[in-house]
Design a protein around this motif. Sequence first.
Motif, PDB file in Angstrom:
ATOM      1  N   PHE A  48      30.157  45.416  41.760  1.00 13.47           N
ATOM      2  CA  PHE A  48      30.802  44.951  40.528  1.00 13.47           C
ATOM      3  C   PHE A  48      29.699  44.389  39.643  1.00 13.47           C
ATOM      4  O   PHE A  48      28.889  43.585  40.099  1.00 13.47           O
ATOM      5  CB  PHE A  48      31.833  43.873  40.901  1.00 13.47           C
TER       6      PHE A  48
ATOM      7  N   THR B 156      28.378  43.612  35.234  1.00 10.33           N
ATOM      8  CA  THR B 156      28.720  43.569  33.802  1.00 10.33           C
ATOM      9  C   THR B 156      27.469  43.450  32.954  1.00 10.33           C
ATOM     10  O   THR B 156      26.451  42.914  33.397  1.00 10.33           O
ATOM     11  CB  THR B 156      29.664  42.399  33.480  1.00 10.33           C
TER      12      THR B 156
ATOM     13  N   TRP C 223      34.658  53.275  37.903  1.00  7.10           N
ATOM     14  CA  TRP C 223      35.507  52.803  36.814  1.00  7.10           C
ATOM     15  C   TRP C 223      34.752  51.811  35.926  1.00  7.10           C
ATOM     16  O   TRP C 223      34.012  50.969  36.410  1.00  7.10           O
ATOM     17  CB  TRP C 223      36.743  52.102  37.379  1.00  7.10           C
TER      18      TRP C 223
ATOM     19  N   VAL D   4      38.881  52.624  32.192  1.00  5.81           N
ATOM     20  CA  VAL D   4      40.274  52.424  32.600  1.00  5.81           C
ATOM     21  C   VAL D   4      40.936  51.203  31.988  1.00  5.81           C
ATOM     22  O   VAL D   4      42.154  51.035  32.115  1.00  5.81           O
ATOM     23  CB  VAL D   4      40.408  52.349  34.141  1.00  5.81           C
ATOM     24  N   THR D   5      40.180  50.339  31.327  1.00  7.93           N
ATOM     25  CA  THR D   5      40.792  49.163  30.714  1.00  7.93           C
ATOM     26  C   THR D   5      39.867  48.678  29.605  1.00  7.93           C
ATOM     27  O   THR D   5      38.666  48.966  29.636  1.00  7.93           O
ATOM     28  CB  THR D   5      41.061  48.061  31.766  1.00  7.93           C
TER      29      THR D   5
ATOM     30  N   ALA E 242      44.196  47.790  34.794  1.00  4.43           N
ATOM     31  CA  ALA E 242      44.294  49.080  35.463  1.00  4.43           C
ATOM     32  C   ALA E 242      44.531  48.859  36.952  1.00  4.43           C
ATOM     33  O   ALA E 242      43.969  47.934  37.534  1.00  4.43           O
ATOM     34  CB  ALA E 242      42.998  49.856  35.261  1.00  4.43           C
TER      35      ALA E 242
ATOM     36  N   LEU F 129      43.969  50.448  40.612  1.00  3.59           N
ATOM     37  CA  LEU F 129      43.044  51.419  41.185  1.00  3.59           C
ATOM     38  C   LEU F 129      43.146  51.386  42.706  1.00  3.59           C
ATOM     39  O   LEU F 129      43.367  50.325  43.296  1.00  3.59           O
ATOM     40  CB  LEU F 129      41.608  51.072  40.771  1.00  3.59           C
TER      41      LEU F 129
ATOM     42  N   ILE G 291      43.711  47.637  43.790  1.00  2.00           N
ATOM     43  CA  ILE G 291      43.138  46.544  43.020  1.00  2.00           C
ATOM     44  C   ILE G 291      43.539  46.684  41.555  1.00  2.00           C
ATOM     45  O   ILE G 291      43.805  47.781  41.070  1.00  2.00           O
ATOM     46  CB  ILE G 291      41.596  46.471  43.150  1.00  2.00           C
TER      47      ILE G 291
ATOM     48  N   PHE H 105      42.170  45.755  37.627  1.00  2.00           N
ATOM     49  CA  PHE H 105      40.878  45.587  36.944  1.00  2.00           C
ATOM     50  C   PHE H 105      41.189  45.363  35.474  1.00  2.00           C
ATOM     51  O   PHE H 105      41.965  46.117  34.883  1.00  2.00           O
ATOM     52  CB  PHE H 105      40.059  46.855  37.160  1.00  2.00           C
ATOM     53  N   SER H 106      40.637  44.312  34.900  1.00  2.00           N
ATOM     54  CA  SER H 106      40.955  43.982  33.513  1.00  2.00           C
ATOM     55  C   SER H 106      39.770  43.315  32.839  1.00  2.00           C
ATOM     56  O   SER H 106      38.899  42.760  33.512  1.00  2.00           O
ATOM     57  CB  SER H 106      42.167  43.046  33.470  1.00  2.00           C
ATOM     58  N   THR H 107      39.720  43.373  31.514  1.00  2.00           N
ATOM     59  CA  THR H 107      38.654  42.698  30.770  1.00  2.00           C
ATOM     60  C   THR H 107      39.189  42.113  29.477  1.00  2.00           C
ATOM     61  O   THR H 107      40.162  42.614  28.909  1.00  2.00           O
ATOM     62  CB  THR H 107      37.495  43.656  30.451  1.00  2.00           C
TER      63      THR H 107
ATOM     64  N   TRP I  83      37.798  38.042  41.883  1.00  2.00           N
ATOM     65  CA  TRP I  83      36.420  37.981  41.398  1.00  2.00           C
ATOM     66  C   TRP I  83      36.363  38.169  39.896  1.00  2.00           C
ATOM     67  O   TRP I  83      37.084  38.985  39.335  1.00  2.00           O
ATOM     68  CB  TRP I  83      35.579  39.070  42.071  1.00  2.00           C
ATOM     69  N   LEU I  84      35.471  37.445  39.263  1.00  2.00           N
ATOM     70  CA  LEU I  84      35.237  37.587  37.827  1.00  2.00           C
ATOM     71  C   LEU I  84      33.780  37.910  37.553  1.00  2.00           C
ATOM     72  O   LEU I  84      32.886  37.425  38.252  1.00  2.00           O
ATOM     73  CB  LEU I  84      35.540  36.276  37.077  1.00  2.00           C
ATOM     74  N   SER I  85      33.553  38.702  36.506  1.00  2.00           N
ATOM     75  CA  SER I  85      32.238  38.764  35.877  1.00  2.00           C
ATOM     76  C   SER I  85      32.275  37.846  34.665  1.00  2.00           C
ATOM     77  O   SER I  85      33.340  37.558  34.137  1.00  2.00           O
ATOM     78  CB  SER I  85      31.920  40.193  35.440  1.00  2.00           C
TER      79      SER I  85
ATOM     80  N   ALA J 244      35.446  40.120  33.022  1.00  5.11           N
ATOM     81  CA  ALA J 244      36.231  41.183  33.630  1.00  5.11           C
ATOM     82  C   ALA J 244      36.634  40.651  34.994  1.00  5.11           C
ATOM     83  O   ALA J 244      35.945  39.801  35.568  1.00  5.11           O
ATOM     84  CB  ALA J 244      35.440  42.473  33.754  1.00  5.11           C
ATOM     85  N   GLY J 245      37.771  41.100  35.481  1.00  3.47           N
ATOM     86  CA  GLY J 245      38.269  40.557  36.735  1.00  3.47           C
ATOM     87  C   GLY J 245      38.804  41.631  37.647  1.00  3.47           C
ATOM     88  O   GLY J 245      39.284  42.670  37.192  1.00  3.47           O
ATOM     89  N   ILE J 246      38.694  41.358  38.934  1.00  2.00           N
ATOM     90  CA  ILE J 246      39.272  42.222  39.960  1.00  2.00           C
ATOM     91  C   ILE J 246      40.258  41.392  40.763  1.00  2.00           C
ATOM     92  O   ILE J 246      39.940  40.286  41.198  1.00  2.00           O
ATOM     93  CB  ILE J 246      38.178  42.781  40.895  1.00  2.00           C
TER      94      ILE J 246
ATOM     95  N   LEU K 235      43.689  41.655  43.736  1.00  2.00           N
ATOM     96  CA  LEU K 235      44.299  42.471  44.791  1.00  2.00           C
ATOM     97  C   LEU K 235      45.805  42.513  44.564  1.00  2.00           C
ATOM     98  O   LEU K 235      46.456  41.472  44.449  1.00  2.00           O
ATOM     99  CB  LEU K 235      43.974  41.882  46.161  1.00  2.00           C
TER     100      LEU K 235
END
Lengths: 377, 377
Positions: free
Chosen positions: A93, A95, A131, A166-167, B82, B84, B91, B93-95, B131-133, B186-188, B190
């Motif tokens: 992961f 960025t 992604w 994807v986002t 999204a 995935l 998971i 996934f978003s930003t 998790w975040l970026s 951005a984040g992941i 579950l």
Amino acid sequence: MLPKLGSVDAAGSVEAVGSVGPVGSVEAVDVAGWSCPLPLRDHPRVVMGHGGGGALSAELIENVFLPAFGNGPALAALGDSAALDVGGARIAFSTDSFVVRPLFFPGGSIGDLAVNGTVNDLAMSGARAAWLSCAAILEEGVETAVVARVARALGAAARAAGVEVVTGDTKVVEAGHGDGVYLNTAGIGLIPPGVDIRPQRARPGDVVIVSGEIGLHGVAIMSVREGLEFGVEIESDCAALGGLVAAMLAVTPDLHVLRDPTRGGLAASLHEIASAAGVGVAVRETAVPVPPQVANACAVLGLDPLYVANEGKLVAFVPRDRAEEVLAAMRAHPLGAAAAVIGECVTEHPGMVVARTAFGGTRVVDLPLGEQLPRIC
Amino acid sequence: MLPKLGSVDAAGSVEAVGSVGPVGSVEAVDVAGWSCPLPLRDHPRVVMGHGGGGALSAELIENVFLPAFGNGPALAALGDSAALDVGGARIAFSTDSFVVRPLFFPGGSIGDLAVNGTVNDLAMSGARAAWLSCAAILEEGVETAVVARVARALGAAARAAGVEVVTGDTKVVEAGHGDGVYLNTAGIGLIPPGVDIRPQRARPGDVVIVSGEIGLHGVAIMSVREGLEFGVEIESDCAALGGLVAAMLAVTPDLHVLRDPTRGGLAASLHEIASAAGVGVAVRETAVPVPPQVANACAVLGLDPLYVANEGKLVAFVPRDRAEEVLAAMRAHPLGAAAAVIGECVTEHPGMVVARTAFGGTRVVDLPLGEQLPRIC
């Protein structure tokens, strides 16, 4: 040659100029009614070099962000991406934000950079990017046709790299703030089983290989931005390195370190690896592939090609017994055709990078303080 | 009340003003030496409303970004994140980027928003953020103490939300560009097995529940930015909703839709859901919890609370037979204490949101064109 940014003391250790202790050891300053510890005594305000990927960036990250995030050691141990366990799989992961000026330059655009920068950060852990997220900060008044052209470049680069957007997110700031378009991408990649590539794994004896000619991206940006003419158009090397890394991993999953020498150039990457692994790196300056147009531009500008940014190159630390095969696999790939062995990892001078010059002398390759030319990515 | 931004034709369908056909149907414009199709005939340049999360944002995304990225239908079908498949797990996934002014406001800061905004986007698919970026674009000259204060707020918010910042990036732009600090996260997350929460799943009969009082974030930002005084300090509701969503999922994994009504407020969220699922939404205006200070501020400013942004609220579409239990679970959670049923999903007027007013009349709740106050997040 850059001005000297650090000094080597008698014991051989390098001390960065301007580095200070952790937050909290210094006096407080009043900010907007709040009392805050002053984080960087020598830098009460952000300077351009804090974004240059060199010593100043490291200082900001280590003294401001890591203590605040409370997971300093974990984050600091990372390379360009984080490795995470998900449902029995390992993902990477990463960025990056992109603020390059101009938005379009010979060989690429901010859209290409936004894809390739993050794809490459993932590839440096051996991960195949899958992604991407894409977030844009647009400036009020920018032509929508410019935004569309950036978006198309980004889409084309994503397809070329085999990664899917994807986002996303869009924000707009008032005219005069921002610079047309800033982009951020974050990426998720899948790390193949058995692969453990990170700066800490550099070992004395490792062969240091660079995947091709260095300095093209930085010089391409300088040539268009500063109105410089070098007699020949120089194109950025901007490219996605996932395929090249896959070809290398097909030889052996046991690559020790991969790094894409972007901001701060090859010098910063080698320095970070030497520092993370506690090893020395010895480079033969004459073995580093510097194309004539980069050499000429650097000569005119008084720059050192080792410090100039790349966007489609990698440096690899490979176990000696597999180095020849890995080099052959790289040269068989279009993005590694000019790959070359440039040095080795040594037990001497741990944490330092030393270059043997064309004249038989040696010089210490310091971590740059900032970037020679800001906003190249 | 906002100016009317769309018109309802005889058949009941809503047509957004200013929307044009896809890229390529219009004349070309020359940009920096390139010939580009003009993407938005009515908007050759980006306006603030393109970042407002309403009809203009949708137009930019649909006509510029999605065609360029080449995965329009897939991306357009997504909610705020999204979903995935990774190694047998799912998971999200978003930003989001954050450009709020001022950086610090009653009840929060850009650092809190950067965590909670992305955590909440993930939560709206039922995912627990992991998790975040974090990527920062800093303006040259900003006090490093300000950066440190933002970073500490971000770190504290991450700990409160149970999420870890695992990767990051820092760029610096020249003084006068940027606004001190822009952030992107951005984040992941579950997604628990059996959970399938997305706007398309709204069904006639679903009960529409809002988790608490609306309008606090937008009014809090207005109060500090525009120098308005409403006699009482109004604090942003900025908060991470992962825990509240987990409490709701403990009742039933079969929640149909979750949405955090940020830019464009409750109106935009309900409109997007109605449009995505092809259903009607009927709201009882008197049932919407509007705190007195928000009602007063909106009355003074001529705003409609339904269009004001929130940063710690959600709206849920819940199957009727589980609605009572879900509401009880929400009310038992600190962030859902004032949860209320505000309406239902109907077969009539598909794609439209209709509010029954306090006086027994009805009005169409349009998709806002932009945001009433730009740069609230």
